[in-house]
Motif scaffolding. Structure first.
Motif, PDB file in Angstrom:
ATOM      1  N   ALA A   6     -64.142  36.410  75.070  1.00  8.25           N
ATOM      2  CA  ALA A   6     -64.417  35.155  74.900  1.00  8.25           C
ATOM      3  C   ALA A   6     -66.112  34.933  74.998  1.00  8.25           C
ATOM      4  O   ALA A   6     -66.728  34.534  73.848  1.00  8.25           O
ATOM      5  CB  ALA A   6     -64.154  33.861  75.495  1.00  8.25           C
ATOM      6  N   THR A   7     -66.525  35.392  75.933  1.00 10.71           N
ATOM      7  CA  THR A   7     -68.088  35.472  75.975  1.00 10.71           C
ATOM      8  C   THR A   7     -68.709  36.157  74.722  1.00 10.71           C
ATOM      9  O   THR A   7     -69.766  35.882  74.143  1.00 10.71           O
ATOM     10  CB  THR A   7     -68.654  35.889  77.332  1.00 10.71           C
ATOM     11  OG1 THR A   7     -67.884  35.137  78.347  1.00 10.71           O
ATOM     12  CG2 THR A   7     -70.042  35.706  77.351  1.00 10.71           C
ATOM     13  N   CYS A   8     -68.187  37.208  74.635  1.00 15.51           N
ATOM     14  CA  CYS A   8     -68.587  38.325  73.290  1.00 15.51           C
ATOM     15  C   CYS A   8     -68.463  37.625  72.092  1.00 15.51           C
ATOM     16  O   CYS A   8     -69.155  37.605  71.401  1.00 15.51           O
ATOM     17  CB  CYS A   8     -67.710  39.533  73.433  1.00 15.51           C
ATOM     18  SG  CYS A   8     -68.265  40.813  72.156  1.00 15.51           S
ATOM     19  N   LEU A   9     -67.327  36.646  71.923  1.00 17.56           N
ATOM     20  CA  LEU A   9     -67.337  35.964  70.520  1.00 17.56           C
ATOM     21  C   LEU A   9     -68.286  34.873  70.531  1.00 17.56           C
ATOM     22  O   LEU A   9     -68.852  34.929  69.490  1.00 17.56           O
ATOM     23  CB  LEU A   9     -65.926  35.600  70.588  1.00 17.56           C
ATOM     24  CG  LEU A   9     -64.624  36.421  70.327  1.00 17.56           C
ATOM     25  CD1 LEU A   9     -63.341  35.794  70.216  1.00 17.56           C
ATOM     26  CD2 LEU A   9     -64.650  37.148  68.813  1.00 17.56           C
ATOM     27  N   LEU A  37     -70.050  26.664  76.252  1.00 16.01           N
ATOM     28  CA  LEU A  37     -68.850  27.124  76.023  1.00 16.01           C
ATOM     29  C   LEU A  37     -68.396  28.394  77.108  1.00 16.01           C
ATOM     30  O   LEU A  37     -67.372  28.236  77.455  1.00 16.01           O
ATOM     31  CB  LEU A  37     -68.956  27.579  74.349  1.00 16.01           C
ATOM     32  CG  LEU A  37     -68.831  26.376  73.500  1.00 16.01           C
ATOM     33  CD1 LEU A  37     -69.116  27.054  72.118  1.00 16.01           C
ATOM     34  CD2 LEU A  37     -67.553  25.600  73.610  1.00 16.01           C
ATOM     35  N   ALA A  38     -69.309  29.420  77.014  1.00 11.54           N
ATOM     36  CA  ALA A  38     -68.928  30.344  77.960  1.00 11.54           C
ATOM     37  C   ALA A  38     -68.639  30.015  79.501  1.00 11.54           C
ATOM     38  O   ALA A  38     -67.652  30.271  80.104  1.00 11.54           O
ATOM     39  CB  ALA A  38     -70.078  31.370  78.317  1.00 11.54           C
ATOM     40  N   THR A  39     -69.402  29.056  80.076  1.00 15.49           N
ATOM     41  CA  THR A  39     -69.172  28.538  81.276  1.00 15.49           C
ATOM     42  C   THR A  39     -67.913  27.730  81.364  1.00 15.49           C
ATOM     43  O   THR A  39     -66.844  27.928  82.456  1.00 15.49           O
ATOM     44  CB  THR A  39     -70.343  27.762  81.831  1.00 15.49           C
ATOM     45  OG1 THR A  39     -71.460  28.387  81.947  1.00 15.49           O
ATOM     46  CG2 THR A  39     -70.059  27.319  83.225  1.00 15.49           C
ATOM     47  N   SER A  40     -67.669  26.907  80.563  1.00 14.56           N
ATOM     48  CA  SER A  40     -66.326  26.081  80.481  1.00 14.56           C
ATOM     49  C   SER A  40     -65.191  26.750  80.224  1.00 14.56           C
ATOM     50  O   SER A  40     -64.109  26.554  81.141  1.00 14.56           O
ATOM     51  CB  SER A  40     -66.471  25.112  79.241  1.00 14.56           C
ATOM     52  OG  SER A  40     -67.704  24.215  79.560  1.00 14.56           O
ATOM     53  N   PHE A  41     -65.349  27.831  79.403  1.00 16.28           N
ATOM     54  CA  PHE A  41     -64.087  28.751  79.005  1.00 16.28           C
ATOM     55  C   PHE A  41     -63.735  29.267  80.458  1.00 16.28           C
ATOM     56  O   PHE A  41     -62.518  29.692  81.086  1.00 16.28           O
ATOM     57  CB  PHE A  41     -64.246  29.605  78.000  1.00 16.28           C
ATOM     58  CG  PHE A  41     -62.956  30.349  77.735  1.00 16.28           C
ATOM     59  CD1 PHE A  41     -62.133  29.813  76.921  1.00 16.28           C
ATOM     60  CD2 PHE A  41     -62.765  31.700  78.235  1.00 16.28           C
ATOM     61  CE1 PHE A  41     -60.997  30.584  76.577  1.00 16.28           C
ATOM     62  CE2 PHE A  41     -61.900  32.207  77.812  1.00 16.28           C
ATOM     63  CZ  PHE A  41     -60.739  31.806  77.013  1.00 16.28           C
ATOM     64  N   THR A  42     -65.020  30.117  81.361  1.00 18.56           N
ATOM     65  CA  THR A  42     -64.661  30.642  82.398  1.00 18.56           C
ATOM     66  C   THR A  42     -63.860  29.892  83.505  1.00 18.56           C
ATOM     67  O   THR A  42     -63.193  30.255  84.235  1.00 18.56           O
ATOM     68  CB  THR A  42     -66.002  31.303  83.010  1.00 18.56           C
ATOM     69  OG1 THR A  42     -66.475  32.209  81.896  1.00 18.56           O
ATOM     70  CG2 THR A  42     -65.480  32.048  84.254  1.00 18.56           C
ATOM     71  N   LEU A  43     -64.454  28.639  83.661  1.00 21.00           N
ATOM     72  CA  LEU A  43     -63.762  27.682  84.717  1.00 21.00           C
ATOM     73  C   LEU A  43     -62.395  27.337  84.210  1.00 21.00           C
ATOM     74  O   LEU A  43     -61.523  27.189  85.181  1.00 21.00           O
ATOM     75  CB  LEU A  43     -64.690  26.351  84.645  1.00 21.00           C
ATOM     76  CG  LEU A  43     -66.142  26.572  85.199  1.00 21.00           C
ATOM     77  CD1 LEU A  43     -67.005  25.150  85.139  1.00 21.00           C
ATOM     78  CD2 LEU A  43     -66.133  27.161  86.747  1.00 21.00           C
TER      79      LEU A  43
END
Length: 352
Positions: free
Chosen positions: A129-132, A146-152
């Motif tokens: 997801a972070t790559c995208l 977005l990257a932080t929220s998705f990781t959490l």
């Protein structure tokens, strides 16, 4: 008995350290670092390195520190997750009880399954997801959010599923979520730094560097976690082999000597100016087609020690590109940058 075994192991380590090979190995490996750098620049200065023991030891210590730092970035996430999860007494008790209830034919070790489902899968999801996000978003702010929220979200979902599987308390869920989120964030940062390094070393395109780095991070951290279930000596051997393969594939054996030489201030760095002595400035300036004979602007110091220095310098400021009817900055591909040898006595000062 335990204290006796520990004292015997300590005695063996002390005996090994006292051996001549181990005591002299820092000087030997320091020499190998400089030798690798000299091979890469195709220049061997008239310098007796073995008489500069402190220099060789410094190169060895810096190289060892850099290698350990890089290796720890790949080893730490898998170890931290397994150590935090599998040392929890409530989890161990619940996992053992569940294993005993399952049939021998269909049973998969719960620790292996937990590593795959609650470390490898979340790691793959978050890095993908972070790559995208990195390739599709232009805004750094939105990328971070977005990257932080998705990781959490992935961390919370994975920790909650693990809690439900074994009927554990809410305190386990909170602790697991906290540890896993830190590990995934650390892994994503490692992925980003690895991608930048691959772009610089191998000149890969951004997407290619992202993909290669993502695969390397996911596989390495997953294997590191699996190795932690083995006996520590075997795990150490496998991790050493894995890190060695990563170093070879990433090309760090080519770039590391240059970084160490640069950190020691011996070469491989950019200077603002080299001021030449009056006795040499005319001859050197004319050979490089310089109007200002007594200074070299923005030279790159390849090697700056001993009786002769090797540098890169522009012999003309710009090159006309006739096909495109424009000027290009001086670069190696248009044969505008020269590598030259300058005697030390010709150099009055170096301005960094």
């Amino acid at each position: 008995m335990a204290s006796d075994s520990h004292s015997n192991a300590l005695d063996q380590i002390l005996k090994l350290i006292r051996t001549p090979f181990i005591q002299r190995s820092p000087i030997f490996f320091g020499f190998l670092i400089f030798f690798a750098y000299f091979l890469s620049i195709s220049y061997f200065p008239a310098l007796d390195l073995f008489n500069l023991a402190s220099l060789l030891i410094s190169a060895f210590l810096i190289g060892s520190l850099l290698i350990l730092t890089v290796a720890s970035c790949f080893w730490f996430p898998g170890w931290a997750w397994t150590d935090s999860t599998f040392r929890d007494k409530a989890y161990l008790k619940a996992a053992l009880s569940k294993e005993l209830k399952e049939s021998q034919e269909s049973k998969i070790p719960h620790q292996i399954a937990a590593i795959f489902l609650h470390l490898c899968v979340p790691l793959a999801l978050t890095i993908t997801a972070t790559c995208l996000f990195a390739t599709q978003l232009d805004s750094l702010f939105y990328f971070f959010i977005l990257a932080t929220s998705f990781t959490l979200l992935v961390t919370l979902a994975s920790s909650f599923i693990l809690k439900l599987r074994y009927g554990l308390k809410i305190s386990f869920f909170v602790e697991q979520s906290f540890v896993s989120s830190l590990i995934l964030v650390f892994s994503n940062l490692t992925w980003l730094l690895t991608s930048i390094s691959l772009r610089q070393i191998h000149n890969l395109e951004t997407k290619s560097a992202f993909i290669v780095s993502a695969i390397a991070i996911i596989v390495t951290i997953s294997l590191s976690a699996l190795f932690s279930r083995l006996e520590w000596r075997i795990a150490l051997i496998f991790r050493t082999i894995l890190v060695a393969m990563l170093f070879i594939l990433s090309g760090m054996q080519q770039t590391l000597p240059g970084k160490i030489v640069s950190m020691l201030g011996l070469g491989n760095y950019q200077a603002k100016q080299i001021v030449l002595n009056s006795d040499h400035c005319k001859s050197i300036g004319e050979s490089l087609q310089k109007d200002n004979h007594c200074s070299l602007e923005k030279p790159f110091i390849i090697w700056g020690q001993g009786d002769t220095w090797k540098i890169k310098v522009e012999h003309q400021p710009y090159v006309l590109n006739d096909a495109a009817q424009r000027t290009e900055r001086c670069a190696e591909f248009n044969k505008c940058i020269l590598e030259v040898l300058i005697p030390k006595e010709a150099i009055a000062s170096v301005i960094l």
